[in-house]
Design an enzyme around this catalytic site. Structure first.
Site, PDB file in Angstrom:
ATOM      1  N   GLU A 150     -17.362   0.149  -2.686  1.00  0.00           N
ATOM      2  CA  GLU A 150     -17.314   1.202  -1.679  1.00  0.00           C
ATOM      3  C   GLU A 150     -17.433   2.547  -2.369  1.00  0.00           C
ATOM      4  OE1 GLU A 150     -13.534   0.594   0.230  1.00  0.00           O
ATOM      5  OE2 GLU A 150     -12.414   1.579  -1.366  1.00  0.00           O
ATOM      6  N   HIS A 208      -9.439   3.821   2.026  1.00  0.00           N
ATOM      7  CA  HIS A 208      -8.715   3.646   0.778  1.00  0.00           C
ATOM      8  C   HIS A 208      -8.543   4.985   0.075  1.00  0.00           C
ATOM      9  CE1 HIS A 208     -10.066  -0.808   0.569  1.00  0.00           C
ATOM     10  NE2 HIS A 208      -8.878  -0.698   1.122  1.00  0.00           N
ATOM     11  N   GLU A 237       0.844  -1.193   0.000  1.00  0.00           N
ATOM     12  CA  GLU A 237       0.000   0.000   0.000  1.00  0.00           C
ATOM     13  C   GLU A 237       0.880   1.243   0.000  1.00  0.00           C
ATOM     14  OE1 GLU A 237      -2.238   0.877   3.594  1.00  0.00           O
ATOM     15  OE2 GLU A 237      -1.042  -0.591   4.706  1.00  0.00           O
TER      16      GLU A 237
END
Length: 293
Positions: free
Chosen positions: A211, A249, A102
């Site tokens: 999402e 995110h 990430e």
């Protein structure tokens, strides 16, 4: 069958000798994954001992591919080196690159996903938990002991929601679960997975977890309407998210009326997708659909 990852997959781990790489390689091996090597130029020629298996460390992905026939890599390298690691894997002919890292700069993700697409390599991620075909192979960080093999296919932006749905539907089981990641740029989309599950004879129903942010779910809804004949059940995270705030995110940000959970839910329902209000309700919808199929 399964999609993208099977018991025949031979897996390399880039960054295997780091703390996260060692921990998750051990878990992948315990799940039955055929991990054939790690990659670390500074430790080439050594082996990593995982108790039940000693895994060789190669100086490059190409060396690993030539020595083992590997066709999958799992990337655990720091963000600054991720672009080079994925590019190296693509140039070595790897067919599937699972990018767990990430915090990768978006321009790096744009570059390596475009390079992979041009060379025919599938990228899953970045910033994702990977994918698992239960009882067959596990490439990434998804816990292997929370579900069983079965006939549900799952594609999700969220790692934790992937785990929850896998656990709640463990008695039915899954063909493959794919965590595609929630960054603004990812290598594999909902649509890619929907198409693969549609073509997989051992997948009877598809669960789609989305999402807030972007329009991926709306585009998935249009694809479902046009091309998917199998039942699809969905869940959208972020109904209570405040406007203008990045939530978890990097891609989960709502701007005005674009990318809202309500808009995504409406688009999916218009395509015939049952959308649960909570993960538990989503699991119940799946059970109901399969019961009445």
């Amino acid at each position: 069958m399964a999609i993208f990852l099977t018991e025949a997959s031979k897996v390399l781990v880039q960054g295997m000798t780091g703390a996260e790489g060692m921990k998750h390689t051990r878990r992948m091996l315990a799940a039955g994954t055929d991990v054939v090597g790690g990659v670390n130029p500074r430790k080439a020629g050594r082996t990593a001992d995982f108790g039940t298996r000693a895994v060789p460390v190669f100086g490059s992905v190409r060396e690993g591919v030539e020595a083992t026939g590997a066709d999958v890599t799992v990337v655990f390298v720091p963000p600054a080196f991720a672009k080079a690691a994925v590019t190296e894997a693509v140039d070595a002919g790897i067919g599937l690159a699972v990018v767990i890292t990430e915090g990768i700069p978006v321009h790096d993700s744009v570059a390596f996903t475009a390079h992979a697409r041009a060379r025919g390599t599938r990228v899953v991620g970045p910033n994702c938990p990977g994918l698992i075909s239960p009882g067959r192979s596990n490439a990434g960080i998804i816990p292997a002991d929370i579900t069983e093999p079965g006939r549900i296919g799952l594609v999700s932006k969220s790692g934790t929601l992937t785990y929850q749905l896998m656990h709640e539907l463990r008695d039915i089981g899954f063909s493959t679960c794919v965590g595609i990641g929630g960054d603004p740029v990812v290598g594999t989309s909902h649509i890619d997975c929907l198409s693969a599950f549609q073509d997989d004879p051992d997948t009877d129903l598809i669960v789609l977890i989305g999402e807030i942010g972007g329009d991926a779910e709306e585009r998935a809804a249009a694809h479902i309407r046009a091309h998917v004949t199998k039942p699809v059940v969905g869940y959208i995270a972020g109904f209570t998210a405040p406007e203008g705030k990045t939530m978890g995110h990097a891609g989960a940000i709502v701007s005005g009326s674009s990318g809202t959970a309500h808009a995504k839910k409406a688009a999916l329902e218009a395509a015939g997708v049952g959308v649960g209000a909570t993960p538990t309700e989503t699991a119940r919808l799946v059970q109901s659909v399969l019961t009445h199929a």
